[in-house]
Scaffold this motif. Structure first.
Motif, short mmCIF file in Angstrom:
data_model
loop_
_atom_site.label_atom_id
_atom_site.label_comp_id
_atom_site.label_asym_id
_atom_site.label_seq_id
_atom_site.Cartn_x
_atom_site.Cartn_y
_atom_site.Cartn_z
N ARG A 1 36.77 39.51 41.59
CA ARG A 1 37.67 38.38 41.82
C ARG A 1 37.81 38.07 43.30
O ARG A 1 37.77 36.94 43.70
CB ARG A 1 39.05 38.68 41.22
N TYR B 1 42.43 43.66 42.84
CA TYR B 1 42.57 42.21 42.75
C TYR B 1 43.11 41.58 44.02
O TYR B 1 43.24 40.37 44.09
CB TYR B 1 43.48 41.85 41.57
N HIS C 1 31.97 42.15 33.91
CA HIS C 1 32.67 43.39 34.25
C HIS C 1 31.69 44.47 34.69
O HIS C 1 30.62 44.61 34.11
CB HIS C 1 33.50 43.88 33.07
N CYS D 1 36.89 49.99 36.81
CA CYS D 1 36.34 48.95 35.93
C CYS D 1 36.98 47.63 36.34
O CYS D 1 38.21 47.54 36.39
CB CYS D 1 36.70 49.21 34.48
N TYR D 2 36.17 46.63 36.64
CA TYR D 2 36.79 45.38 37.03
C TYR D 2 35.82 44.20 36.94
O TYR D 2 34.61 44.36 36.92
CB TYR D 2 37.38 45.47 38.44
N LYS D 3 36.43 43.06 36.91
CA LYS D 3 35.72 41.79 36.98
C LYS D 3 35.90 41.31 38.41
O LYS D 3 37.03 41.15 38.88
CB LYS D 3 36.36 40.78 36.01
N ASP E 1 40.76 46.71 36.29
CA ASP E 1 41.26 45.46 36.89
C ASP E 1 42.43 45.70 37.84
O ASP E 1 43.45 45.02 37.79
CB ASP E 1 41.63 44.44 35.81
#
Length: 180
Positions: free
Chosen positions: A144, A112, A173, A140-142, A109
């Protein structure tokens, strides 16, 4: 539990990407540098699994140090270790302490904002030299901010990274493997 599961999954992904899928129980511990560690959940989970982990962040190091102190006996009993290093991506040439040569760089994350794309790329270039074909960066990220993500992935080839693939998805994710 999420951190431990993700740590196990990253270990397996790394082994598959570099060691041809060797059994995780038979592989030697690896050296990890986590960029933008935040609370350090992922890094501490890897350290508790027996790996040597350096957690980096621009600030919040007191919280990381306190967590490291509280978990030192557990981590040591499992053969792992943790170091805390201040690292501002804008000042990559002068981290507060030298960073180890890593098998794995992690970023959870950290993508962003469009403002972090250039500094993150510069950090990756500094930590993974052109002649390094062994270090893997797991992002690793969601998702956004689509603009930041597009700019980052578009800039990877120009920065000398030839391998970029999505290696895991869980809910919202995703985990990307990036290498030279």
């Amino acid at each position: 539990i999420f951190g431990a599961r993700l740590a196990d999954r990253l270990h397996s992904l790394w082994l598959a990407s570099f060691h041809g899928g060797a059994d995780a129980d038979e592989a030697a511990p690896f050296v990890v540098v986590e960029l933008g560690a935040g609370t350090g959940l992922l890094g501490f989970s890897l350290a508790a699994a027996g790996h040597s982990v350096t957690l980096t962040d621009r600030d919040g190091l007191d919280l990381l140090s306190a967590t490291a102190d509280k978990n030192a006996a557990l981590i040591a009993s499992r053969g792992g270790s943790v170091a805390i290093v201040q690292l501002d991506w804008e000042l990559i040439a002068s981290p507060s302490d030298p960073l180890p040569a890593a098998d794995i760089l992690l970023g959870a994350d950290i993508l962003y904002s469009s403002a972090c794309v250039g500094p993150l790329l510069n950090t990756l270039v500094a930590l993974i030299p052109v002649d390094n074909s062994t270090t893997r960066f797991f992002l690793c990220y969601k998702p956004r901010e689509q603009e930041a993500e597009a700019a980052f992935f578009h800039a990877l080839p120009a920065a000398g990274f030839s391998c970029c693939e999505k290696v895991h998805t869980s809910g919202e994710h995703s985990v990307f493997l990036i290498a030279r």
